[in-house]
Design a protein around this motif. Structure first.
Motif, PDB file in Angstrom:
ATOM      1  N   TYR C  65       0.715  -1.274   0.101  1.00 56.30           N
ATOM      2  CA  TYR C  65       0.040  -0.071   0.039  1.00 56.30           C
ATOM      3  C   TYR C  65       0.914   1.400  -0.076  1.00 56.30           C
ATOM      4  CZ  TYR C  65      -4.228  -2.483   0.939  1.00 56.30           C
ATOM      5  OH  TYR C  65      -5.417  -3.507   0.791  1.00 56.30           O
ATOM      6  N   PRO C  66       0.463   2.334  -0.806  1.00 52.16           N
ATOM      7  CA  PRO C  66       1.337   3.592  -0.713  1.00 52.16           C
ATOM      8  C   PRO C  66       1.085   4.400   0.442  1.00 52.16           C
ATOM      9  CG  PRO C  66      -0.832   3.841  -2.175  1.00 52.16           C
ATOM     10  CD  PRO C  66      -0.707   2.518  -1.747  1.00 52.16           C
ATOM     11  N   ASP C  67       1.957   4.109   1.637  1.00 53.93           N
ATOM     12  CA  ASP C  67       1.685   4.497   2.813  1.00 53.93           C
ATOM     13  C   ASP C  67       3.040   4.217   3.407  1.00 53.93           C
ATOM     14  OD1 ASP C  67       0.971   5.360   5.518  1.00 53.93           O
ATOM     15  OD2 ASP C  67      -0.086   3.575   5.663  1.00 53.93           O
ATOM     16  N   LEU C  68       4.101   5.253   3.395  1.00 56.71           N
ATOM     17  CA  LEU C  68       5.443   5.148   4.095  1.00 56.71           C
ATOM     18  C   LEU C  68       5.316   5.378   5.517  1.00 56.71           C
ATOM     19  CD1 LEU C  68       7.469   7.538   1.407  1.00 56.71           C
ATOM     20  CD2 LEU C  68       7.473   5.193   1.720  1.00 56.71           C
ATOM     21  N   GLY C  70       2.988   4.439   7.427  1.00 51.85           N
ATOM     22  CA  GLY C  70       2.655   3.322   7.992  1.00 51.85           C
ATOM     23  C   GLY C  70       3.266   1.943   7.549  1.00 51.85           C
ATOM     24  N   PHE C  71       4.551   2.244   6.816  1.00 53.47           N
ATOM     25  CA  PHE C  71       5.037   0.930   6.377  1.00 53.47           C
ATOM     26  C   PHE C  71       4.275   0.144   5.608  1.00 53.47           C
ATOM     27  CE2 PHE C  71       8.279  -2.697   6.765  1.00 53.47           C
ATOM     28  CZ  PHE C  71       9.385  -1.880   6.106  1.00 53.47           C
ATOM     29  N   GLY C  72       3.223   0.458   4.890  1.00 52.36           N
ATOM     30  CA  GLY C  72       2.306  -0.701   4.338  1.00 52.36           C
ATOM     31  C   GLY C  72       1.435  -1.809   5.090  1.00 52.36           C
ATOM     32  N   ARG C  73       1.582  -1.288   6.336  1.00 50.19           N
ATOM     33  CA  ARG C  73       1.129  -2.202   7.604  1.00 50.19           C
ATOM     34  C   ARG C  73      -0.734  -1.678   7.673  1.00 50.19           C
ATOM     35  NH1 ARG C  73       6.391  -3.214  11.105  1.00 50.19           N
ATOM     36  NH2 ARG C  73       7.250  -4.734   9.851  1.00 50.19           N
ATOM     37  N   ARG C  74      -0.926  -0.727   7.276  1.00 51.72           N
ATOM     38  CA  ARG C  74      -2.414  -0.301   7.407  1.00 51.72           C
ATOM     39  C   ARG C  74      -3.270  -0.464   6.176  1.00 51.72           C
ATOM     40  NH1 ARG C  74      -0.638   5.352  10.386  1.00 51.72           N
ATOM     41  NH2 ARG C  74      -0.199   5.986   7.927  1.00 51.72           N
ATOM     42  N   GLU C  75      -4.273  -1.037   6.429  1.00 51.51           N
ATOM     43  CA  GLU C  75      -5.173  -1.408   5.222  1.00 51.51           C
ATOM     44  C   GLU C  75      -5.599   0.104   4.702  1.00 51.51           C
ATOM     45  OE1 GLU C  75      -8.588  -4.018   4.941  1.00 51.51           O
ATOM     46  OE2 GLU C  75      -7.196  -5.416   5.933  1.00 51.51           O
ATOM     47  N   LEU C  76      -5.617   0.106   3.238  1.00 52.58           N
ATOM     48  CA  LEU C  76      -6.052   1.364   2.547  1.00 52.58           C
ATOM     49  C   LEU C  76      -7.126   0.957   1.593  1.00 52.58           C
ATOM     50  CD1 LEU C  76      -5.676   4.439   2.119  1.00 52.58           C
ATOM     51  CD2 LEU C  76      -3.838   3.755   0.197  1.00 52.58           C
ATOM     52  N   ASP C  77      -8.152   1.483   1.836  1.00 53.53           N
ATOM     53  CA  ASP C  77      -9.321   0.863   0.841  1.00 53.53           C
ATOM     54  C   ASP C  77      -9.352   1.341  -0.448  1.00 53.53           C
ATOM     55  OD1 ASP C  77     -11.592  -0.446   0.486  1.00 53.53           O
ATOM     56  OD2 ASP C  77     -13.107   1.180   1.110  1.00 53.53           O
ATOM     57  N   LYS C 109       5.474 -10.742  -4.785  1.00 50.13           N
ATOM     58  CA  LYS C 109       4.824 -10.994  -3.457  1.00 50.13           C
ATOM     59  C   LYS C 109       4.364  -9.632  -2.833  1.00 50.13           C
ATOM     60  CE  LYS C 109       6.201 -12.482   1.013  1.00 50.13           C
ATOM     61  NZ  LYS C 109       7.038 -12.958   2.271  1.00 50.13           N
ATOM     62  N   ALA C 110       3.167  -9.666  -2.351  1.00 50.03           N
ATOM     63  CA  ALA C 110       2.583  -8.304  -1.922  1.00 50.03           C
ATOM     64  C   ALA C 110       2.953  -8.434  -0.390  1.00 50.03           C
ATOM     65  CB  ALA C 110       1.166  -8.456  -1.789  1.00 50.03           C
ATOM     66  N   HIS C 111       3.006  -6.851   0.091  1.00 51.64           N
ATOM     67  CA  HIS C 111       3.567  -6.575   1.492  1.00 51.64           C
ATOM     68  C   HIS C 111       2.487  -6.517   2.600  1.00 51.64           C
ATOM     69  CE1 HIS C 111       6.028  -4.714   4.576  1.00 51.64           C
ATOM     70  NE2 HIS C 111       5.318  -3.609   4.618  1.00 51.64           N
ATOM     71  N   GLY C 112       2.900  -6.749   3.618  1.00 54.27           N
ATOM     72  CA  GLY C 112       2.343  -6.476   4.802  1.00 54.27           C
ATOM     73  C   GLY C 112       0.835  -6.504   4.882  1.00 54.27           C
ATOM     74  N   ALA C 113      -0.141  -5.400   5.060  1.00 52.31           N
ATOM     75  CA  ALA C 113      -1.439  -5.254   5.182  1.00 52.31           C
ATOM     76  C   ALA C 113      -2.150  -5.690   3.637  1.00 52.31           C
ATOM     77  CB  ALA C 113      -2.201  -3.984   5.320  1.00 52.31           C
ATOM     78  N   LEU C 114      -1.304  -5.529   2.674  1.00 48.95           N
ATOM     79  CA  LEU C 114      -1.963  -5.995   1.280  1.00 48.95           C
ATOM     80  C   LEU C 114      -1.856  -7.509   1.278  1.00 48.95           C
ATOM     81  CD1 LEU C 114      -3.048  -5.147  -1.515  1.00 48.95           C
ATOM     82  CD2 LEU C 114      -0.520  -4.701  -2.251  1.00 48.95           C
ATOM     83  N   ASN C 116      -1.974  -9.631   3.799  1.00 47.40           N
ATOM     84  CA  ASN C 116      -3.010 -10.145   4.406  1.00 47.40           C
ATOM     85  C   ASN C 116      -4.371 -10.054   4.058  1.00 47.40           C
ATOM     86  OD1 ASN C 116      -1.120 -10.868   6.382  1.00 47.40           O
ATOM     87  ND2 ASN C 116      -1.042  -9.075   7.201  1.00 47.40           N
ATOM     88  N   ARG C 117      -4.658  -8.979   3.383  1.00 45.72           N
ATOM     89  CA  ARG C 117      -6.092  -8.597   2.845  1.00 45.72           C
ATOM     90  C   ARG C 117      -6.407  -9.549   1.834  1.00 45.72           C
ATOM     91  NH1 ARG C 117      -9.719  -3.728   2.396  1.00 45.72           N
ATOM     92  NH2 ARG C 117     -11.114  -4.429   1.124  1.00 45.72           N
ATOM     93  N   ALA C 118      -5.116  -9.763   0.998  1.00 45.17           N
ATOM     94  CA  ALA C 118      -5.353 -10.651  -0.216  1.00 45.17           C
ATOM     95  C   ALA C 118      -5.553 -12.062  -0.027  1.00 45.17           C
ATOM     96  CB  ALA C 118      -4.314 -10.349  -1.231  1.00 45.17           C
ATOM     97  N   ALA C 119      -4.997 -12.349   1.219  1.00 44.24           N
ATOM     98  CA  ALA C 119      -5.157 -13.663   1.590  1.00 44.24           C
ATOM     99  C   ALA C 119      -6.639 -13.962   1.899  1.00 44.24           C
ATOM    100  CB  ALA C 119      -4.248 -13.971   3.057  1.00 44.24           C
ATOM    101  N   ARG C 120      -7.428 -13.100   2.195  1.00 44.48           N
ATOM    102  CA  ARG C 120      -8.765 -13.553   2.732  1.00 44.48           C
ATOM    103  C   ARG C 120      -9.770 -12.654   1.809  1.00 44.48           C
ATOM    104  NH1 ARG C 120      -7.204  -9.274   6.391  1.00 44.48           N
ATOM    105  NH2 ARG C 120      -8.692  -7.440   6.227  1.00 44.48           N
ATOM    106  N   ASP C 121      -9.467 -11.735   1.235  1.00 47.31           N
ATOM    107  CA  ASP C 121     -10.454 -10.899   0.199  1.00 47.31           C
ATOM    108  C   ASP C 121     -10.405 -11.279  -1.344  1.00 47.31           C
ATOM    109  OD1 ASP C 121     -11.711  -8.978  -1.316  1.00 47.31           O
ATOM    110  OD2 ASP C 121     -11.388  -7.352   0.244  1.00 47.31           O
ATOM    111  N   PRO C 122     -11.331 -11.874  -1.719  1.00 44.44           N
ATOM    112  CA  PRO C 122     -11.079 -12.280  -3.115  1.00 44.44           C
ATOM    113  C   PRO C 122     -11.122 -11.162  -4.153  1.00 44.44           C
ATOM    114  CG  PRO C 122     -13.310 -13.196  -2.389  1.00 44.44           C
ATOM    115  CD  PRO C 122     -12.441 -12.494  -1.158  1.00 44.44           C
ATOM    116  N   VAL C 123     -11.582 -10.024  -3.684  1.00 44.64           N
ATOM    117  CA  VAL C 123     -11.726  -8.989  -4.881  1.00 44.64           C
ATOM    118  C   VAL C 123     -10.039  -8.326  -4.955  1.00 44.64           C
ATOM    119  CG1 VAL C 123     -12.487  -6.817  -5.129  1.00 44.64           C
ATOM    120  CG2 VAL C 123     -14.217  -8.448  -4.469  1.00 44.64           C
ATOM    121  N   VAL C 124      -9.787  -8.263  -3.543  1.00 43.89           N
ATOM    122  CA  VAL C 124      -8.502  -7.778  -3.704  1.00 43.89           C
ATOM    123  C   VAL C 124      -7.286  -8.881  -4.464  1.00 43.89           C
ATOM    124  CG1 VAL C 124      -6.505  -7.082  -2.238  1.00 43.89           C
ATOM    125  CG2 VAL C 124      -8.779  -6.140  -1.773  1.00 43.89           C
TER     126      VAL C 124
END
Lengths: 252, 252, 252, 252
Positions: C65-68, C70-77, C109-114, C116-124
């Motif tokens: 996620y584009p979030d320096l 937060g180091f990409g660890r916060r979900e961004l919608d 390989k996606a990072h951090g919150a992305l 984790n979100r992609a592991a459970r959210d089929p749209v992402v």
């Protein structure tokens, strides 16, 4: 009968312009100034505060999620301490320009996805209320009428202003119609003026599908970034004046 | 004899850490806290101010060029009004955390490329002095001893503190030795302590090539981001104490 | 028996350092290089790719996620089209450094919150798979073993690598133990080595509360930003070698 | 007689719009697409490349200093290796959208303060030329006619296109009149069309104070962010066509 008329302003960024603040601000009683996180660079903040000062319009802070590319319209999952610190920081930056311009900061209104999240999420609402109180317990917290943010503000002992929208359609349950659905935004200035008057004079709004919904508001929002914002603001003020409604800033 | 001992702190960014603020700050009398432009996110600013408050160390603002990737070490050609607004904004953000922590903001010291530019460029120096005065005329402006910034601060009617460096080598003309040249930074804590003492007690410094240069300083800087900053700070304090020099924050 | 050993690298930003890439990368078979959104500036990307090239370690992209802050660890919608474009952009930037260094980009390989979100959210998950395919259908998509991202990658016709973690604790349902809970990260290199070996040799992992869980993995992750990452990587490689497991990059 | 007609496009950022790319791009033969550093988010880059692809307009990269608030118009003192890496990164990101849209990236033209600096500073010019060559030796490097960048591109063995401006006033020494001086920009479409024709047909331009200056150009620039850009582009094309000048993209 009295009401405050507010709009989000100062939402330009360097060379990029959004809104016609020079023409819109004089028509308002409260100006919510972007604080650099979702929009607004320091020079834009400075100039916007000065426009409001020159026209004797009450200045408020308009903090949002730190996300320029998303214009603060995308939820960002900030931890409560991060969110609180971000709001203290954003409002603090604006406060410096207020003091410099010799005006008082009067209120705080969250922007975009943060406003919407705070309307329904009590944890986010509490973070905002706490941050505002830390900056100054005499600030007015603006939130969607009937929302979690309004409750959190009251629980924190803050003065709260409930907000309704002149130029947004409502659902029959009193919530705002999502911008993703057709008819969410009223572009017609007469329709916006009629809705404004109904909210203030009758304490209700007619939903997009014709249902009358109770709604009490201390302040009415005009969206500064829509085309025709200036015309809508003029129409709303005229309609309110004609009906004998005083348009005044929120009481400190 | 008295001197202030300062360091740049709060220069972490989210997950990235620079400096050991918890251990370094208690050894200082003044802490220059980064303000989010070159380093420092809101939560880091909040925590850093609280560490300083807890240890009764004077808090100052440390504004820099808005350039995270360059850590404020690259000159950015900002127009005077942009620079002024940026500094007002940066210091204003920090001020909010000071008020929140119940401490006074005492001084302002520019960072990196902005500090160096202001030392030699009277236009940039004047922008900084004007910005500081706009925030509060009672703030102390810290600048390189004998620099344009010191002159600009005095011309603006500000209290000014002239700064010297315990852990940086000097040229024989009294300027700081460029970091691009060998021997620019003193890593040995004894050498730094000796240099600190010479500056305070004798009003002079020995340049890297052995020339004695006159230098008067109100405050001594220790670089917080170098390895061994804590050891250098301890050695400097011991040497000063042993010589009967009082280490005290700048007078308000 | 064979396995790939990967770590997230290139996660510094200008003056801020995370991870000891010079020492860690030679111990890997695949290096996931941050792409500037959650970490990594252009010069860091360039240098990290060159380290991997020098040691003949397979290079992959590590978009977040584009979030320096937060180091990409916060979900961004992010909307699906925004997310897809962001990933194409991030991976494209890295690809330029790969071509420049004369190496092939092998995986994403996606990072951090992305991640984790992609592991459970089929749209992402679908957005990521589509973005990777748009860049090149021959790229390998890395995802949490058994996750939505693995399914989305297969559905898109991509080669997929399922990932397990040597240094993270598992729950009894096969999910990763949340970092907010105690014992989520294994800091002991022997424990990590044992877990790595069990995953590869027995196709299972023992959860933090003692339950044996089936798990098949094509690649094992070592966290590059934890203290002791180099020691853990060495211990894992030794244990795998001693057990006759070949440590090889993912097949193209 | 032939000439290329280019403009800077894709300079929006999220919700902020600059330029009317949908109408302007079809009038060009080359489109310089912003790469995310001074302007342009990933989705804007993707959409802009697709507009150009649809109208068969040659796509080029338009890298600038990483400074959104300054729109790349403020000099940033980047070290040569930082600048090279930044350009490789910016162009690489755009290249991914070109491949995705099935078009070739044809040229690179620096933006704003970077363009101006590279015109006079041989070190910056060399960094740009080296970066472009690293991405692909078949890219065309666009630079101010007669500038250091043109020389550096030739020295690096790149194909170079010399650029002149239809809508900017010139000084009598052949340099561009500074934007800080009155009359720097030609807003009148007829005047711009006349200047374009003189440059192409006569190899000269008349300076703002009436001096005829020799000037040869391979490509003419129209500023996409000025009001009336579309009208100027139309007038220039008409004038060139009427005079029998072929308007064609740069040769690969």
């Amino acid at each position: 009968m009295r009401i405050d008329l507010n709009a989000d302003v100062g939402e330009s960024l360097g060379a990029w312009r959004i809104g016609d603040d020079e023409r819109l601000i004089p028509l308002l009683t409260s100006a919510n100034v972007a604080c650099g996180a979702h929009a607004g660079d320091p020079l834009t903040m400075e100039r916007t505060v000065r426009i409001a000062a020159r026209h004797d319009v009450a200045v408020g802070a308009h903090p949002g999620y730190p996300d320029l590319v998303g214009f603060g319209r995308r939820e960002l999952d900030m931890a409560p301490d991060e969110l609180e610190a971000s709001i203290v920081h954003q409002v603090g930056g604006l406060l410096a320009f207020c003091r410099d311009a010799g005006v008082q900061l009067r209120h705080v209104k969250a922007h975009g996805a943060l406003y919407n999240r705070a309307a329904r999420d009590p944890v986010v609402a509490e973070s905002i209320a706490k941050a505002v109180k830390r900056i100054s317990p005499s600030l007015v917290l603006v939130g969607l009428a009937g929302s979690e943010l309004v409750s959190a503000g009251r629980a924190a002992g803050l003065r709260v202003a409930e907000e309704a929208f002149a130029d947004r359609a409502y659902e029959s349950d009193g919530s705002l119609r999502s911008r993703r659905l057709p008819g969410a935004v009223l572009h017609d200035s007469d329709a916006a003026a009629r809705q404004a008057l109904t909210i203030v004079a009758e304490g209700s709004v007619t939903s997009h599908d014709g249902v009358r919904v109770s709604l009490r508001a201390d302040t009415l929002c005009i969206h500064g970034d829509t085309t025709g914002a200036v015309e809508i603001a003029k129409a709303v003020r005229s309609a309110l004046s004609a009906a004998g409604v005083e348009v005044l800033a929120l009481e400190a």
